[in-house]
Design a protein around this motif. Sequence first.
Motif, PDB file in Angstrom:
ATOM      1  N   PHE A  48       3.074   5.970  -5.929  1.00  6.81           N
ATOM      2  CA  PHE A  48       3.457   5.306  -7.328  1.00  6.81           C
ATOM      3  C   PHE A  48       1.896   6.787  -7.648  1.00  6.81           C
ATOM      4  O   PHE A  48       2.616   8.065  -8.489  1.00  6.81           O
ATOM      5  N   ILE A  49       1.318   6.638  -6.425  1.00 14.16           N
ATOM      6  CA  ILE A  49       0.614   7.700  -6.880  1.00 14.16           C
ATOM      7  C   ILE A  49       0.719   9.367  -6.177  1.00 14.16           C
ATOM      8  O   ILE A  49       0.491  10.402  -7.533  1.00 14.16           O
ATOM      9  N   GLN A  50       1.166   9.376  -5.619  1.00 10.95           N
ATOM     10  CA  GLN A  50       2.191  10.562  -5.161  1.00 10.95           C
ATOM     11  C   GLN A  50       3.069  11.216  -6.524  1.00 10.95           C
ATOM     12  O   GLN A  50       3.375  12.378  -6.722  1.00 10.95           O
ATOM     13  N   THR A  51       3.857  10.073  -7.325  1.00  8.75           N
ATOM     14  CA  THR A  51       5.424  10.420  -8.059  1.00  8.75           C
ATOM     15  C   THR A  51       4.491  10.567  -9.540  1.00  8.75           C
ATOM     16  O   THR A  51       4.632  10.944 -10.404  1.00  8.75           O
ATOM     17  N   ALA A  52       3.766   9.865  -9.419  1.00 12.37           N
ATOM     18  CA  ALA A  52       2.131   9.736 -10.709  1.00 12.37           C
ATOM     19  C   ALA A  52       1.751  11.288 -11.781  1.00 12.37           C
ATOM     20  O   ALA A  52       2.802  11.369 -12.184  1.00 12.37           O
ATOM     21  N   VAL A  98      -3.648   5.769 -12.130  1.00 10.29           N
ATOM     22  CA  VAL A  98      -3.904   6.035 -10.939  1.00 10.29           C
ATOM     23  C   VAL A  98      -5.268   6.482 -10.145  1.00 10.29           C
ATOM     24  O   VAL A  98      -5.288   6.288  -8.437  1.00 10.29           O
ATOM     25  N   GLU A  99      -6.530   6.807 -10.822  1.00  5.92           N
ATOM     26  CA  GLU A  99      -7.506   7.270 -10.217  1.00  5.92           C
ATOM     27  C   GLU A  99      -7.480   6.235  -9.446  1.00  5.92           C
ATOM     28  O   GLU A  99      -8.839   6.033  -8.172  1.00  5.92           O
ATOM     29  N   THR A 100      -7.696   4.803 -10.086  1.00  7.23           N
ATOM     30  CA  THR A 100      -8.056   3.239  -9.706  1.00  7.23           C
ATOM     31  C   THR A 100      -7.135   2.644  -8.584  1.00  7.23           C
ATOM     32  O   THR A 100      -8.399   2.641  -7.111  1.00  7.23           O
ATOM     33  N   ILE A 101      -5.821   3.182  -8.538  1.00 13.23           N
ATOM     34  CA  ILE A 101      -4.974   2.884  -7.456  1.00 13.23           C
ATOM     35  C   ILE A 101      -5.605   3.789  -6.094  1.00 13.23           C
ATOM     36  O   ILE A 101      -5.996   3.351  -4.622  1.00 13.23           O
ATOM     37  N   ALA A 102      -5.723   5.040  -6.020  1.00 16.02           N
ATOM     38  CA  ALA A 102      -5.776   5.855  -5.189  1.00 16.02           C
ATOM     39  C   ALA A 102      -7.624   5.693  -4.664  1.00 16.02           C
ATOM     40  O   ALA A 102      -7.577   6.002  -3.428  1.00 16.02           O
ATOM     41  N   GLU A 103      -8.643   4.970  -5.294  1.00 17.46           N
ATOM     42  CA  GLU A 103      -9.887   4.414  -5.173  1.00 17.46           C
ATOM     43  C   GLU A 103      -9.524   3.522  -4.008  1.00 17.46           C
ATOM     44  O   GLU A 103     -10.751   3.718  -3.267  1.00 17.46           O
ATOM     45  N   SER A 129       5.564  -0.144 -12.332  1.00 14.61           N
ATOM     46  CA  SER A 129       4.517  -0.024 -13.150  1.00 14.61           C
ATOM     47  C   SER A 129       4.704  -1.853 -12.399  1.00 14.61           C
ATOM     48  O   SER A 129       3.467  -2.145 -12.302  1.00 14.61           O
ATOM     49  N   SER A 130       5.731  -1.989 -13.074  1.00 14.02           N
ATOM     50  CA  SER A 130       5.666  -3.581 -12.644  1.00 14.02           C
ATOM     51  C   SER A 130       6.526  -3.807 -11.629  1.00 14.02           C
ATOM     52  O   SER A 130       5.191  -4.851 -11.048  1.00 14.02           O
ATOM     53  N   VAL A 174       0.666  -0.999  -0.090  1.00 16.42           N
ATOM     54  CA  VAL A 174      -0.111  -0.252  -0.294  1.00 16.42           C
ATOM     55  C   VAL A 174       0.945   1.309  -0.289  1.00 16.42           C
ATOM     56  O   VAL A 174       0.472   2.029  -0.504  1.00 16.42           O
ATOM     57  N   GLU A 175       1.831   1.175   0.968  1.00 13.29           N
ATOM     58  CA  GLU A 175       2.936   2.630   0.654  1.00 13.29           C
ATOM     59  C   GLU A 175       3.443   2.929  -0.498  1.00 13.29           C
ATOM     60  O   GLU A 175       3.223   4.127  -0.900  1.00 13.29           O
ATOM     61  N   VAL A 176       4.452   1.409  -1.240  1.00  7.62           N
ATOM     62  CA  VAL A 176       4.576   1.634  -2.050  1.00  7.62           C
ATOM     63  C   VAL A 176       3.521   1.761  -3.800  1.00  7.62           C
ATOM     64  O   VAL A 176       3.473   3.141  -4.289  1.00  7.62           O
ATOM     65  N   ALA A 177       2.394   1.275  -3.077  1.00  8.67           N
ATOM     66  CA  ALA A 177       1.299   2.116  -4.423  1.00  8.67           C
ATOM     67  C   ALA A 177       0.336   3.593  -4.313  1.00  8.67           C
ATOM     68  O   ALA A 177       0.487   4.196  -5.256  1.00  8.67           O
ATOM     69  N   GLN A 178       0.720   3.846  -2.675  1.00  2.87           N
ATOM     70  CA  GLN A 178       0.646   5.661  -2.240  1.00  2.87           C
ATOM     71  C   GLN A 178       1.175   6.156  -3.123  1.00  2.87           C
ATOM     72  O   GLN A 178       1.764   7.428  -3.758  1.00  2.87           O
TER      73      GLN A 178
END
Length: 112
Positions: free
Chosen positions: A24-28, A100-105, A58-59, A18-22
């Motif tokens: 990702f959406i912060q740097t996108a 990004v929208e999907t992950i943020a949701e 993404s990988s 989850v932290e890695v995903a966060q």
Amino acid sequence: MNFKNLAERLGLDEEDIVEVAQLFIQTAPVELEKLTRAHQTRDARLAAEAAHSIKGSSSTLGLDDTAKLAQLVVRNGREQDIEALDQSLPRLIGVLKATVETIAEQIRDRQR
């Protein structure tokens, strides 16, 4: 994205994913800006640079379709194939925005 399955597959804690995903959406947004600028200015080097970063993150998150599209942009950029970039860059920009929208949701849903 299934955080639990991805964590199990990578042998990590779900919260780490989850932290890695966060991250990702912060740097996108920065990478999206670079991709947009590369498309507007037809800068193949910048396109390849931004797409390479997206491909790696993404990988890591198991976003294989996004990573494959980013790899295509990397290749187009390194080959200085502006015509191909005119096709692949807008696709990557759109896919990245949607991702990004999907992950943020999904992250917001976890916090409820």
